[in-house]
Each structure stands twice: as C-alpha cells, then as structure tokens.
Write a protein that holds these residues in place. Structure first.
Motif, short mmCIF file in Angstrom:
data_model
loop_
_atom_site.label_atom_id
_atom_site.label_comp_id
_atom_site.label_asym_id
_atom_site.label_seq_id
_atom_site.Cartn_x
_atom_site.Cartn_y
_atom_site.Cartn_z
N ASN A 1 0.85 8.81 5.91
CA ASN A 1 1.21 7.81 6.93
C ASN A 1 2.22 8.36 7.94
N ILE A 2 2.74 9.54 7.67
CA ILE A 2 3.74 10.11 8.59
C ILE A 2 2.99 10.98 9.61
N LYS A 3 2.82 10.45 10.80
CA LYS A 3 2.07 11.15 11.84
C LYS A 3 3.03 11.61 12.95
N PRO A 4 2.72 12.72 13.60
CA PRO A 4 3.58 13.13 14.72
C PRO A 4 3.58 12.06 15.80
N PHE A 5 4.65 11.95 16.53
CA PHE A 5 4.74 10.92 17.57
C PHE A 5 4.28 11.52 18.90
N PRO A 6 3.87 10.65 19.85
CA PRO A 6 3.36 11.17 21.12
C PRO A 6 4.48 11.75 21.97
N PRO B 1 4.30 -5.87 18.59
CA PRO B 1 4.67 -6.81 17.54
C PRO B 1 5.09 -6.08 16.26
N SER B 2 5.98 -6.71 15.53
CA SER B 2 6.43 -6.14 14.27
C SER B 2 6.26 -7.21 13.22
N ASN B 3 5.29 -7.05 12.37
CA ASN B 3 5.08 -8.04 11.32
C ASN B 3 4.65 -7.33 10.05
N ALA B 4 4.41 -8.12 9.02
CA ALA B 4 4.12 -7.52 7.72
C ALA B 4 2.92 -6.59 7.78
N LYS B 5 1.98 -6.91 8.67
CA LYS B 5 0.76 -6.09 8.76
C LYS B 5 1.05 -4.76 9.50
N LEU B 6 1.94 -4.85 10.48
CA LEU B 6 2.14 -3.69 11.35
C LEU B 6 3.31 -2.79 10.93
N LEU B 7 4.28 -3.37 10.22
CA LEU B 7 5.45 -2.54 9.86
C LEU B 7 5.06 -1.26 9.12
N PRO B 8 4.09 -1.32 8.22
CA PRO B 8 3.76 -0.06 7.53
C PRO B 8 3.22 1.02 8.46
N LEU B 9 2.89 0.67 9.69
CA LEU B 9 2.32 1.66 10.62
C LEU B 9 3.36 2.25 11.55
N ARG B 10 4.63 1.96 11.28
CA ARG B 10 5.66 2.35 12.26
C ARG B 10 5.79 3.86 12.42
N GLY C 1 0.86 -1.18 0.00
CA GLY C 1 0.00 0.00 0.00
C GLY C 1 0.89 1.22 0.00
N PHE C 2 0.29 2.36 0.12
CA PHE C 2 1.07 3.61 0.03
C PHE C 2 1.96 3.83 1.26
N GLU C 3 1.58 3.19 2.39
CA GLU C 3 2.23 3.54 3.66
C GLU C 3 3.75 3.36 3.61
N ASN C 4 4.12 2.19 3.11
CA ASN C 4 5.54 1.87 3.10
C ASN C 4 6.32 2.76 2.14
N ASP D 1 5.50 5.67 1.26
CA ASP D 1 5.55 7.00 1.90
C ASP D 1 6.73 7.08 2.87
N ASP D 2 6.87 6.03 3.66
CA ASP D 2 7.96 6.02 4.64
C ASP D 2 9.33 6.10 3.96
N HIS D 3 9.49 5.31 2.91
CA HIS D 3 10.79 5.32 2.21
C HIS D 3 11.08 6.71 1.63
N LYS D 4 10.04 7.31 1.07
CA LYS D 4 10.20 8.64 0.47
C LYS D 4 10.56 9.66 1.57
N TYR D 5 9.88 9.54 2.69
CA TYR D 5 10.17 10.45 3.80
C TYR D 5 11.63 10.31 4.24
N ILE D 6 12.07 9.04 4.41
CA ILE D 6 13.44 8.82 4.89
C ILE D 6 14.45 9.37 3.87
N GLN D 7 14.19 9.10 2.60
CA GLN D 7 15.12 9.57 1.57
C GLN D 7 15.21 11.09 1.56
N THR D 8 14.08 11.76 1.67
CA THR D 8 14.11 13.23 1.57
C THR D 8 14.60 13.89 2.86
N VAL D 9 14.24 13.28 4.00
CA VAL D 9 14.70 13.87 5.26
C VAL D 9 16.22 13.66 5.39
#
Ligand code: SF4
Length: 640
Positions: free
Chosen positions: A449-454, A481-490, A69-72, A74-82
């Motif tokens: 998918n990039i949300k501010p952290f608490p 837990p860290s699995n294929a379903k949850l990793l995109p939500l990191r 999905g887009f989440e992952n 998005d994360d890669h793009k964020y990391i690359q640009t940041v």
C-alpha cells in the motif's frame, strides 16, 4: 514585544518581523499523525535525510485505527519503522490523539512546533508557537530547513472576568468564531491576555487554541504562567517550564475583548463552525447521537465533567452516546478513579483513544440524524452521513443533552459540578517508542500500500480545460474526502485520486484523466479546513496545473505551491462569473509571466477573451512553482 514576536525573534533565521514580509523560522519540534504522516515520511526519504535535525519529532497514530484490511496495518508498520530509522519518537496506536498526547508529554513553552495536522495550534495552550502545515513542510523541518511563512498580524484577545457555572472554554472559542467567522483569522495569530487567562487551566486553553484553526488562524497562543507550571508539574515535567509573557507595553495589530462573565453555552449549527448561536436560542432539538472527544475536548477534566453529569443517570432512549478519551493517560485515570464506570453505567459506548468519529472512522449517524459533537468541525458530510446534521457544543452541553434526549442548556442541571485539575497525572510513557541508538540496523518496512507520491514536472505553458467550477468555502474534505473507506489509501495517491471531489462531482477524476489534466476554478476561501496535502497531491496526480480562485485558505495554498500547482486569484471577481466548466484556458509564456511578478494573463480560448489573475506568492515560491514543486526545488538547489 508581544509573546508571538518574542518567540519568532528567538527562532528567526531569515527576514524581518514586519507584517506581511516572508520570514523563515527554526523549528524545534515536529509532529505527524498517520493520515498525513506516511506522506511526510515518504517525502523525508525522498529528500535523502538520514536523521531528523529537530530537537524532537514524534510520529503519532491516531486517525485510522480500523484494521479492515492490510492497507492500514501496512501504513502503521511503515510509520513505526521509518520513525525508528530516522530518529523519531513513535506514539503507538492506542496511546492517544496526537495533540492531546503532545500537550501532556512533549509540549514546551517558548518552543516552535510544526505539525502535519491543522490542529497543531493546540500546543499554543502551553505557550508554544505551534503551527499546522503540509507534510512536505514538516518533512523539510525534520530535515533541518527553516519553516517559511508570511509574518502574521498578531491580534490580542483580551479575556476579562471569569466563566459562569456551566460555561466552558469551548464557549469562548465558539463566541470568537461567531464574531469573526471561519475566514476571520487568516494571516493572524491570536494571542490571549487579560485577567481571564489566569482562570483557565492548560487543557482549557488548549481547547481554545485548538479551535483557533477553525478561524483560519496561523496559530493561537497563551502565555506561560503559573497555570502552565501547575500543568507541567502535574505531568512530572516541571523542568520544561519557562515563564513567558508579553511585555507590559506590547503592541498588537488589533484587540478583541471578551468578557467571560457575559458568555453563555453556545452551539455551532450545521454545517460550519462559525454558525454559532446561544444554546438557549436553538429551540427544542431532538438529538439522535452525542459524540464526546476529539483533540478539542477530550482532556481529563473534560471527561471528568462528562462523567460527573452522567453519574447515576441513563442516556435518553433515542440517543447513542459515544465517548473517546483523548489519551491513554486520560482513559487510565478514568478507569482508576471510577469515572469510566459512571459513563458506562449511564449507557455510554466507550471508543478507543483516537480521533474516531471526528475523522469519520465509524459512528456515522443515521439518515437525517441530529448529532451533537464536542469536536471542532461540522462540515457537510464529514461525519460519514450526508443527510446528518452535526452541532458543535461543549462537553457539558453534550452530556446534559445525552441524558435529556434533546439539546439543553446545562444550566438547567442546577448547581455547577466543579472539577479541579489533578495535582498529579498518571504518567506512563511505555507506549511511546524512543528512537533506537542502533537505527542504522533497522529496515523500513514497506507493504504494497506504500506507493511513491507524484512529483510534478517543471512549469510549462498551460492550455487546459476547466475541470470543475466550485463556489465559496470549498474544504479540503470536498477536494479529497477522508473517510473510513479512503483513509487506508492515504499512502497510495494513484488509487486515492480516483475519489477526488467525489462528494461534489463523482465524475471529476474520470474527466480529469480523459482531458489529460486541467484547471480548477474556485470561489472564496478555497481549500479551507485541514492541512491535508492529499488535497493538492490528488489533483497533481490527475494533472491539474492551476487553481484559479477568488481567495485561498493558507495551508492549502502552501500545499498547492509545494506540489507545483499555480494558486491564482481573480483580479476581477466578475471573471469568475464568466467562466464555465469545460472552457479551455491558456497561459502563454508561463515561466516568464510567473517570474515577472506582474499580473498573469489568462486567455479563455473557448469564449475568446482575456482576463488577469494574481499570483500572490514570495519570490522563493515563484522559483518553486517554476521548478514544479518543492521537492524538485530542494533537489535542484541541493538545499538538503
Ligand atoms: Fe483527530 Fe479530529 Fe483532532 Fe483532526 S480534528 S486531529 S481528526 S481529533
């Protein structure tokens, strides 16, 4: 001085090299991977830092490679640009597993490396002082802040002799885990010496230092010697070599002897890396899946050994064999010299150069399956199938067993296959993007998918219910837990926190929200496993104010402090037995109790008695807890 002391001394910013004292050291290099990296960079941004102040910082993408999905993406793009914006090297997806690539291309003897991944100590194979930490600690290191730790004990592991045919460096670390258990390294650095050291190449050493993390160690380190030079030269980096040895009369806090001549192929049985026996004593065990790779065993030499064993053979009918080479360099070399073809011909399925099945990204075994893996962890459920049983072995045992269809001692294969380290690796860094000179012109791309952290609130009196009571050795995988379903939500903690503790107690997050937060009660070694700060951030999101445990794993404890969650330990373990889930606990005058450095009094309001807990942290950590976490503390002190 021993080697650890020498490197620490060179980097010491505050404190004295006295066992048990807090010290602060300068960090030369940092690394992040994508699973923890998004958070580390969100934190770096929250600190308001324009450019990293380290000699070198690298952002790797190796954990979550499935673009479902887009989440992952998005994360890669964020990391690359940041990364581009802040002067950080970016290792593109497909370039390999962070620790393998870092060893190949960036690791330097004598330097300090802080990584937001618990297997960062892999760098100790090349003579670095390489430590795993939470993302916030890494963000602070990038911001130029020193890294604080309690001066560890330095344990000398003296290796004598030489490994016998078919016995590998994986068996050395499995033997150490058998002797010391997963708690045996807490507060310790393992420094390897002895004539056996010279018999091991850098990648073999890195297998050992990598899995020192499973001992709970702060880190592990080998000297930098002619073997280190040989590796760096083959990587066309001989200029990065520096000879580093302990003094002849170096002192240590303990000595462990391992005679390499006496070691045999070993296996860690489910579900703990210290559940180690000799392969020959494991009985006839039918194998369903064999997975070769991970940052522990995916070097060129590991892969060449596997290819040589598989060459001309065919994997047993009931076996699925998956292989993930550790880096693009390794994969490319295997492709060029034909070894990849030997693997494919034998029926191996080649996965991309990433963590893959090690982090539960695909290749979950079948129900009740037996999976042999060359990885470093076999915690319950980590592979993605709760009923599966994961056994940890060397690449030799894995490949031989894939052919046989059951767990076998590779010595049954007869004459040893010898693989020498190449005099030249295939060096091509075109998948590593250097930070641009005109970084200011770059924008950081933030998908939805990039949300501010608490961020916690300053410490106040606590009166909360025990949301969950768990036993010993709870891992960060249990907590978050860290699995294929949850990793995109990191990078989306509000969503991710809904899955907190779900493998133990699916209603945990719901209960936490209904109660407006609460307290967690744990046994010994609470939070063992990875450096994943999500295991602290998710409870923070859910309003957890304190964890009361019998003892804590080092990195998780630090992550709790960074999040402003009190890591308390029972003074009397009998009090653990008296508490039940749902009991309301009260800590009055919390700020002064934390300040006072004495025992903290907790009242069990439900049952009407009081008990004492310890808060075993430094003065600075007390201040951090009072401010409600490290971000608040740093902002308030205007440290950065
Ligand atoms: Fe990746 Fe597994 Fe190594 Fe972690 S332990 S860095 S998930 S290969």
């Amino acid at each position: 001085m021993n080697l650890t002391q020498k490197i620490l001394k060179k980097h010491l910013v505050e404190g004295e090299l006295v066992k048990g004292h807090e010290i602060a050291i300068k960090i030369d290099q940092t690394l992040t991977q994508d699973s923890t990296g998004t958070m580390a960079y969100l934190e770096l941004e929250a600190l308001g830092v324009d450019k990293v102040k380290t000699e070198l910082s690298v952002a790797y993408v190796d954990h979550n490679m499935l673009q479902e999905g887009f989440e992952n993406a998005d994360d890669h793009k964020y990391i690359q640009t940041v990364a581009a914006k802040h002067g950080i090297y970016f290792s593109r997806p497909g370039n390999g597993i962070c620790h393998q690539v870092h060893l190949e291309r960036f690791g330097k003897p004598g330097k300090t490396l802080l990584g937001s991944d618990s297997h960062t100590p892999t760098g100790g194979g090349i003579g670095m002082l390489a430590i795993g930490a939470g993302g916030l600690d890494v963000a602070l290191a990038m911001a130029g802040e020193p890294y604080r730790l309690v001066m560890p004990e330095v344990i000398n592991v003296r290796l004598t002799g030489k490994l016998k045919p078919w016995v590998s460096s994986k068996d050395i670390i499995l033997e150490l885990l058998r002797r010391l258990t997963v708690k045996g390294g807490v507060g310790k650095v393992f420094e390897y010496t002895g004539d056996g050291v010279a018999t091991l190449s850098v990648p073999e050493r890195a297998t050992i230092t990598n899995m020192g993390a499973e001992l709970g160690a702060t880190t592990s380190i080998f000297p930098s010697d002619f073997r280190t030079y040989e590796f760096l030269k083959a990587q066309k980096r001989e200029d990065d070599f520096e000879a580093l040895l302990p003094d002849d009369d170096a002192e240590y806090d303990g000595v462990i002897e391992i005679n390499l001549d006496e070691l045999e192929p070993m296996v860690a049985l489910p579900h703990s890396p210290d559940n180690v026996i000799k392969v020959k004593d494991a009985g006839k065990l039918k194998v369903d899946q064999v997975a070769i790779g991970s940052c522990t065993n995916s070097s060129y030499m590991d892969m060449m050994k596997v290819a040589a064993i598989l060459k001309g053979g065919l994997i047993a009918e009931g076996v699925s064999l998956v292989i993930s080479p550790g880096s693009r360099q390794v994969l490319n070399m295997l492709a060029k010299n034909g070894a990849l073809s030997d693997m494919i011909s034998a029926g191996a399925r080649i996965l991309e150069t990433a963590c893959g099945p090690c982090i539960g990204m695909g290749q979950a075994p079948a129900t009740n399956a037996i999976s042999l893996r060359t990885f470093n962890r076999n915690f319950y459920g980590r592979c993605g199938t709760k009923s599966a049983k994961v056994y940890l072995v060397s690449p030799e045992v894995a490949a031989a067993s894939a052919l046989a269809g059951y767990l076998i001692d590779p010595r049954e294969l007869g004459e040893e296959i010898k693989i020498e380290m190449p005099s030249e690796f295939l060096v091509n860094d075109n998948m590593i993007i250097k930070p641009p000179v005109n970084a200011d012109e770059f924008d950081v791309v933030r998908g939805p998918n990039i949300k501010p952290f608490p961020i916690n609130t300053p410490l106040a009196d606590i009166e909360k219910a025990v949301l969950i009571k768990v036993g010993d050795d709870i891992t960060t995988d249990h907590i978050m837990p860290s699995n294929a379903k949850l990793l995109p939500l990191r990078s989306n903690i509000p969503e991710l926190s809904k899955h907190c503790f779900e493998t133990i107690d699916p209603d945990f997050s719901k209960r936490a929200l209904e109660n407006g937060g609460g307290i967690i009660v744990g046994g010994n070694n609470y939070g063992q496993g990875s450096s994943r700060e999500h295991a602290a951030l998710a409870p923070l999101q859910l309003g957890v104010k304190a964890v009361i445990a019998k003892s804590f794993a080092r990195i998780h404890k630090a992550n709790l402090i960074n999040s402003g969650i009190l890591p308390l330990t029972f003074v009397s373990e009998d009090d653990y037995d008296k508490i039940d889930e749902g009991d309301v606990l009260k800590i009055e005058d919390a700020v002064n109790q934390v300040k006072s450095k004495g025992k903290i009094v907790v009242k069990n309001v439900t049952k009407g008695y009081e008990f004492e807990v310890d808060l075993d942290v430094s003065d600075r950590n007390r201040e951090i807890l009072i401010e409600g976490g490290l971000i608040n503390y740093v902002r308030k002190k205007d440290k950065v």
